[in-house]
Design a protein around this motif. Structure first.
Motif, PDB file in Angstrom:
ATOM      1  N   GLU A 268       0.810  -1.222   0.000  1.00 42.64           N
ATOM      2  CA  GLU A 268       0.000   0.000   0.000  1.00 42.64           C
ATOM      3  C   GLU A 268       0.847   1.277   0.000  1.00 42.64           C
ATOM      4  O   GLU A 268       0.359   2.332  -0.380  1.00 42.64           O
ATOM      5  CB  GLU A 268      -0.959   0.012   1.198  1.00 42.64           C
ATOM      6  N   THR A 269       2.061   1.184   0.498  1.00 41.50           N
ATOM      7  CA  THR A 269       2.967   2.342   0.455  1.00 41.50           C
ATOM      8  C   THR A 269       4.368   1.865   0.077  1.00 41.50           C
ATOM      9  O   THR A 269       4.842   0.861   0.617  1.00 41.50           O
ATOM     10  CB  THR A 269       3.056   3.051   1.829  1.00 41.50           C
ATOM     11  N   VAL A 270       5.010   2.592  -0.855  1.00 39.84           N
ATOM     12  CA  VAL A 270       6.417   2.344  -1.154  1.00 39.84           C
ATOM     13  C   VAL A 270       7.225   3.498  -0.567  1.00 39.84           C
ATOM     14  O   VAL A 270       6.906   4.671  -0.794  1.00 39.84           O
ATOM     15  CB  VAL A 270       6.665   2.226  -2.671  1.00 39.84           C
ATOM     16  N   LEU A 271       8.212   3.155   0.244  1.00 41.69           N
ATOM     17  CA  LEU A 271       9.122   4.150   0.812  1.00 41.69           C
ATOM     18  C   LEU A 271      10.433   4.055   0.031  1.00 41.69           C
ATOM     19  O   LEU A 271      10.932   2.954  -0.196  1.00 41.69           O
ATOM     20  CB  LEU A 271       9.364   3.851   2.292  1.00 41.69           C
ATOM     21  N   HIS A 296      -0.188   8.282  -4.992  1.00 43.91           N
ATOM     22  CA  HIS A 296      -0.342   9.385  -4.036  1.00 43.91           C
ATOM     23  C   HIS A 296       1.060   9.675  -3.507  1.00 43.91           C
ATOM     24  O   HIS A 296       1.600   8.879  -2.732  1.00 43.91           O
ATOM     25  CB  HIS A 296      -1.262   8.978  -2.873  1.00 43.91           C
ATOM     26  N   GLY A 297       1.658  10.790  -3.946  1.00 41.80           N
ATOM     27  CA  GLY A 297       3.058  11.012  -3.632  1.00 41.80           C
ATOM     28  C   GLY A 297       3.312  12.184  -2.697  1.00 41.80           C
ATOM     29  O   GLY A 297       2.519  13.124  -2.637  1.00 41.80           O
ATOM     30  N   ASP A 315      -3.155   9.141   3.692  1.00 49.15           N
ATOM     31  CA  ASP A 315      -2.655   8.139   2.746  1.00 49.15           C
ATOM     32  C   ASP A 315      -1.723   7.137   3.413  1.00 49.15           C
ATOM     33  O   ASP A 315      -1.689   5.972   3.042  1.00 49.15           O
ATOM     34  CB  ASP A 315      -1.948   8.825   1.571  1.00 49.15           C
ATOM     35  N   TRP A 316      -0.940   7.603   4.373  1.00 42.22           N
ATOM     36  CA  TRP A 316      -0.003   6.669   5.033  1.00 42.22           C
ATOM     37  C   TRP A 316      -0.740   5.614   5.831  1.00 42.22           C
ATOM     38  O   TRP A 316      -0.219   4.548   6.110  1.00 42.22           O
ATOM     39  CB  TRP A 316       0.975   7.417   5.946  1.00 42.22           C
ATOM     40  N   LEU A 325      -1.570   3.675  -4.727  1.00 49.64           N
ATOM     41  CA  LEU A 325      -0.357   3.425  -3.951  1.00 49.64           C
ATOM     42  C   LEU A 325       0.176   4.749  -3.411  1.00 49.64           C
ATOM     43  O   LEU A 325       0.217   5.739  -4.134  1.00 49.64           O
ATOM     44  CB  LEU A 325       0.703   2.770  -4.847  1.00 49.64           C
ATOM     45  N   ALA A 326       0.602   4.748  -2.148  1.00 47.37           N
ATOM     46  CA  ALA A 326       1.271   5.923  -1.604  1.00 47.37           C
ATOM     47  C   ALA A 326       2.771   5.743  -1.807  1.00 47.37           C
ATOM     48  O   ALA A 326       3.294   4.633  -1.651  1.00 47.37           O
ATOM     49  CB  ALA A 326       0.939   6.082  -0.126  1.00 47.37           C
TER      50      ALA A 326
END
Lengths: 423, 423
Positions: A268-271, A296-297, A315-316, A325-326
């Motif tokens: 769900e989130t790419v760091l 979502h950046g 979003d996070w 995707l965040a």
């Protein structure tokens, strides 16, 4: 049940609870051969009675359409020949798995001569609460039979015809196998009041397993006094470290997001580490956009000039369960770990990196059921782990954490042998 | 916390929850050496500050006396030099036990090359709820530190001065050890409202452990949404089979009843095979009477002519926790098993017998945490099992069953190492 008089309680629930207890006593001493034979006969009966089951399923579908059920839900509710064949195949596969019951886990001798051993035993009676997916009726029943547990099923009212039909077929198979028919029972009263009573039926139920939406699981957790095996949401992250191989990192991020976006182990989130981002962020985002992922950046991601929705705090925290995707750029592995431990749901978290040190730190310090190095989070699954069968994925820390196979449906018992020891 | 506004919640609880989470993050990566050093310093500080602790304890005793607290409760509340010395000794013993954290439980490789391992990790944050026994403050704190968990303590208002003093000393020891001071915190607000909030503090607490009366435990089970490690009542039985050695059977029955009648693993009902009864029942009852045990007997027992109180249905369900015992004559091992599975609390159950077949049947079919052959039920205890330390005895079937040592305060984590695997 303090505060409730026997007369006010659901008689169906009490009667089925009692019968489940009697059945559990017999199931606990049933041999592996008998249990496997029952699963084999269940498979045969499901195929033999498929016309009956599909006709009953059709009633639920028609009612669902009349009541404006969404296409997604109707799709989960609808059974066809192939579904029944898959269920039957899964039952046959289950006969091939090791029976955990009776397994000797540990044994030792005490200085006073007492010999202590610990063996696996069934949990007893399992209460299964689920939504309009008739396949869970077969899954849960068969996993419980294999582990010597009796099960009380509480499915959705919208699947009542399908569930009644399937349980009728299973009970007939149990009868043919000379196992107690009440090893598998369906609660036909699908009212909320009776469900609430079931969540507090400590005199009969040893454990509750809710399977379905986050809302269903929260309802059970909030109301239950019976211990709950909590399966849950997955706000999973991929952290791409400074030293990550660009192709591997992008392939994994795309796979973890898009291979099946609706499931709990999807990303769900790419760091992204700031140095990796400065070279490869555009390529990453482009690859995701090519797979129709809406990004979502954070500010850095917005500056790529690509089509990016500005991300905010919400979003996070969001489990999109879809092609969204965040993406956030972070200072270092430390910042990634902090973000994950703050916003994650302790499900599945991955680092893509070539730095031994950073990988070690990430794997040790991220608090989750499954932590990955250089692999997609999508592998958090009983089948992918090699358990052969799965009742769900636990996101709590008691009893079982991560994919739950047959062992998660067992408890233990200490057996102590002496020759007259006194304290 | 649905339905509750942040503003209405106990600020002490929220703040301490947050700090406990920060402390848990640090504790999880603390080495065994650091944790043992902290326990050692805690032992030293308890001895150094004993005057302070005993003075504060005296305030609770005076308040208890003023409020008419019973002698039994005052006895549990009262601390002296020896108690503090025992606590300090236990802390030093704890440093000698193996640290379970980081232990590799299993590892395997999947056909796709993924390497999966399962390791032990701390549970995280433990909420401990207990009554007026200040020694639990030290026990729980030290077991949590050893297993890398932070703990939020909620003791009784009647022990508040003692608990505040002990926690102050522990926190000073943590500071000297360079571990987070908030690893151990005491909830100073002992209101019921705040306790109820604590039972539902899922955002911070990973598990609740209630320790004390059956009523306390039931309150927690009824109200909690945080998973509970349920410790519980023991309605334990000794079944004397037809072939039991008379001396051994009588010695064990007397020991299990009288060695310490107030504890959960003491025997509450003796079941006697009718043939053994016809030869030895009088001798058994006489031995019990000689130890001042009041016998509640069924008709056959009443016919012995000894001083016997007629037993009724309620006696089979009663945990006397004193010098009272129910005695019943049964047809055979089958009847004994049925009685135990109906009235027992699944704690500790024993058979005294020389019949291999009956012993096997009893050990297999009785549903309890610990089942014994030819030994007293009094051995169900973490120290007697060789665990070195104990947080309680679990009578539920999830997570841990029976005596809970350090391992019961741990969860697990899967670590998956790959080289770019996609699903």
């Amino acid at each position: 049940m303090s505060g409730l008089f026997e007369a006010n309680r659901s008689q169906e629930l009490i009667q089925k609870g009692r019968k489940a207890k009697d059945a559990a006593t017999i199931l606990a001493k049933t041999t592996t051969e008998q249990k496997n034979k029952a699963l084999q006969i269940m498979a045969e009966q499901l195929m033999k009675e498929q016309t009956f089951i599909l006709l009953e399923n059709e009633k639920d579908i028609i009612a669902g359409e009349d009541n404006g059920m969404s296409d997604a839900l109707l799709d989960r509710l609808k059974l066809n020949d192939k579904h029944l064949q898959d269920m039957a195949d899964a039952l046959v596969q289950l006969t091939k798995l090791n029976d955990p019951i009776g397994e000797l886990l540990e044994e030792w001798e005490r200085p006073n001569g007492l010999h202590i051993s610990q063996i696996r035993v069934p949990l007893g009676i399992i209460g299964m609460i689920y939504e309009a997916r008739p396949n869970v009726t077969v899954d849960a029943s068969s996993l419980c039979i294999k582990t010597g547990n009796s099960v009380l099923l509480r499915g959705s009212s919208t699947a009542i015809h399908s569930n009644k039909a399937i349980v009728k077929v299973i009970q007939h198979a149990l009868q043919l196998s000379e196992l107690p028919v009440e090893s598998v029972q369906l609660l036909e009263d699908t009212s909320r009041e009776t469900a609430s009573e079931m969540f507090r039926l400590n005199e009969y139920l040893d454990v509750l397993i809710p399977r379905g939406s986050a809302q269903l699981i929260q309802t059970v957790v909030q109301q239950a006094t019976v211990p709950v095996l909590e399966t849950g949401a997955g706000n999973c992250h991929i952290y791409i470290d400074e030293t990550a191989d660009p192709k591997m990192a992008i392939d994994i991020a795309v796979n973890a997001k898009t291979q099946r976006p609706s499931v709990c182990n999807a990303c769900e989130t790419v760091l992204v580490h700031k140095k990796w981002a400065s070279k490869h962020l555009v390529q990453l985002c482009t690859a995701l956009r090519d797979k129709d992922v809406h990004i979502h950046g954070d500010e850095t991601v917005q500056q790529t000039g690509l089509d990016v929705i500005p991300a905010n705090e919400e979003d996070w925290e969001t489990e999109y369960l879809g092609l969204e995707l965040a993406v956030k750029v972070v200072e270092d592995v430390e910042a990634a770990i902090t973000h994950i431990n703050q916003y994650g749901t302790k499900h599945s978290e991955a680092i893509i990196s070539s730095s031994v040190e950073n990988v070690e730190q990430f794997l040790n310090e991220v608090d989750a059921a499954a932590v990955y190095h250089n692999a997609s989070t999508r592998f958090t699954d009983g089948f992918e782990f090699g358990f052969g069968a799965e009742i769900g994925i636990s996101t709590q820390k008691l009893h079982a954490r991560g994919p739950m196979g047959l062992n998660a449906l067992t408890s233990t018992k200490y057996i102590i042998k002496g020759n007259g020891q006194l304290k």
